[in-house]
Scaffold this active site. Structure first.
Site: not given
Ligand SMILES: Nc1ncnc2c1ncn2[C@@H]1O[C@H](COP(=O)(O)OP(=O)(O)O)[C@@H](O)[C@H]1O
Ligand SMILES: [Mg+2]
Ligand SMILES: Nc1ncnc2c1ncn2[C@@H]1O[C@H](COP(=O)(O)OP(=O)(O)O)[C@@H](O)[C@H]1O
Ligand SMILES: [Mg+2]
Ligand SMILES: [Mg+2]
Ligand SMILES: [Mg+2]
Lengths: 214, 128, 128, 214
Positions: C10
């Protein structure tokens, strides 16, 4: 009876100078060993340690031998960024701590050496058989303590021989500790850099003490 | 008060970037220290620099240290042992991968976890 | 020929520093790619940048990818799936911590390990 | 019988515009949710996705609906650096892949939605109950497929209600997936950001389709 005569400040300083010169000289060779099983910086790390010790030589010179060892150990820890820095630093530091403040007998030296090697094992969370400096230091300390009642020349010969034997045995081991562990099976048949420096140092110290005793 | 996080890598870039990721997870209030590189500025770690960071971020709720490989842990231990014993008692080195462990630890610390909980959160990474 | 290593974090700093550590372990000959940051340059990963790196370092002995958290893995998978199937077959994503896994993988790759051996070496970190 | 009339290109574009506007508007609110259980960037990530879609709106406009969905899915994957990017991208991509090239029935749409949600689960190596977007998308897809033989307004109402119920149920779950998993037990009682955006999007799509059908 032997006394600290065997290792007066003058002797200690002479050994220090010889060790530093030898390690600086061996830099490229030790880097090459570490390149095969690790990250190639062992010679560089020990040359840094040697230069750090030479830089405080005037500060070390007037100290009693135990204090000199402790001060030197700290300098090694502070100057070397690799795994070997805190380990060799601990060896010196604990050797210094293990000696009595006044006159030290040969048995005192041997005991302190054994304790210092145990300190390295504790510090590194490691044991003999894992293909590290301990595979030289452990047998060397045992041999010296075991021969402590023989004449000095024989005791030194036993010390030196144990280091060489340990180094040879270590070559056949499978690395499971430190960066060399990353190459696992492939490390078998290769020299461990830390074991090699341990052998170099033990041999050199034994040789210098033998000269003094002769 | 919250548990502080100290990140110790052989690489100053990895240490800085890991701290940035931990900060993003933890928000602005958590104490996060980082140090990387040997005393000459190359790859490695420096006991002196670790000791300085520990001193800067130490608080009574404790410090969880994340390390990468080899000497990072050994140098961190020596830095901890140099502290006053009552301070050193509140410092723990996590048996956890650096980046992943730092993010877990930062999340747990930011949400008010104790030193034990922060260390466990980081070490859980290893249990998959 | 040897297995190539791709580092996906990241953080662009973490990716660069991890690659430097892996390079130090592997020596000069190993193909090591790295990418970090989202398409806007902030913390995150970019499928496009991963695909470019894959393309740059791919060789017939294969590529082992090391990722940090969350979307780094998902974006890497999507980048792999975009490749021609016969190339994609020789690409694997390691279930391993980023920094520690990259060093293990680099060591194994540099000493001539196969793709399976390189992936196992990285994943062994998780088994302590 | 319903036909692609329900979702002509014009309807699809109107829904796209409304979704993008809503996600851009919700950025701060969604960031705040993610700050509590994740790294605080979910709103930012989805606003990026929305802006990426608006940037290629002219390219999307002439496409058939399945092609439009596939192209939009790729744009979302390429533009979002977080975990939600490839997942929402996959949802769009698979929805597009699941539709027949010609006229699609309501049952075709429902089936494709279910397949797309399964695609997200595969991509995320996750399942319902792990406190993610899947806890909204899964129930929503099941409700829509189950109500596909009812009149369109009832089917849309069932879809919308399932999303809301799923979102509420998700609040009580313990996160075990994605960044929210890092806060583990502490996530119970907090909304999952991805589940919240899933609910927002499903509700908005249902409302727009209901308008069109009224
Ligand atoms: N492996 C996964 N399967 C399904 N949904 C996921 C998964 N990982 C994360 N999410 C969804 O993505 C959301 C977070 O997205 P976001 O904040 O945009 O990305 P990051 O977690 O990389 O910062 C979580 O609230 C969840 O609902
Ligand atoms: Mg993130
Ligand atoms: N945990 C340990 N216990 C004992 N010796 C170790 C340990 N880790 C490493 N070593 C020794 O240190 C040597 C490597 O030192 P060096 O190359 O200077 O550091 P680094 O491994 O950090 O690059 C190894 O060859 C081994 O003998
Ligand atoms: Mg080395
Ligand atoms: Mg090193
Ligand atoms: Mg997020």
């Amino acid at each position: 009876m032997t006394t600290t005569q065997d290792a007066t400040q003058a002797t200690a300083l002479a050994i220090l100078d010889a060790l530093c010169a030898r390690l600086i000289e061996a830099e490229a060779e030790l880097n090459a060993l570490d390149r095969a099983v690790g990250d190639g910086d062992h010679g560089h790390n020990l040359a840094r340690a040697a230069n750090a010790l030479l830089a405080i030589r005037d500060e070390l010179a007037p100290l009693s031998v135990p204090e000199m060892l402790k001060r030197a150990g700290k300098a090694v820890v502070m100057s070397v960024g690799g795994a070997s820095g805190p380990l060799y630093g601990t060896l010196l530091l604990e050797q210094g701590k293990g000696l009595p403040e006044g006159e030290a007998s040969r048995a005192d030296w041997a005991r302190a050496f054994t304790l210092a090697v145990e300190g390295v094992a504790r510090r590194g969370k490691s044991a003999e058989g894992e293909k590290t400096m301990l595979d030289v230091l452990g047998p060397a300390a045992r041999a010296f303590e075991g021969a402590v009642d023989q004449d000095f020349a024989s005791a030194l010969a036993a010390l030196s021989q144990a280091a060489v034997d340990g180094h040879l045995h270590c070559r056949g081991l499978h690395a499971s500790r430190g960066r060399a562990a990353y190459v696992g099976e492939r490390s078998v048949g290769q020299d461990d850099p830390g074991a090699t420096t341990a052998m170099i140092c033990v041999q050199l110290v034994a040789a210098k003490l033998a000269e003094g005793a002769a | 008060m919250t548990v502080a996080i100290l990140i110790v890598s052989h690489s100053v870039d990895v240490a800085r970037g890991t701290a940035e990721m931990a900060r993003r997870t933890a928000g602005p209030d958590l104490a996060i220290g980082w140090t990387g590189g040997n005393p000459a500025g190359g790859l490695g770690t420096s006991m002196g620099a670790i000791a300085e960071q520990l001193d800067a971020i130490w608080g009574p709720d404790g410090v969880a240290i994340l390390v990468d490989v080899g000497g990072a842990e050994t140098n961190s231990e020596m830095a901890v042992e140099e502290m006053a014993p009552d301070k050193a008692k509140r410092v723990r080195i996590c048996q956890a991968p650096l980046v992943e462990g730092a993010i877990m630890a930062a999340a747990e610390a930011a949400s008010g976890g104790t030193l034990d909980q922060v260390v466990s959160a980081a070490e859980e990474v290893m249990r998959g």
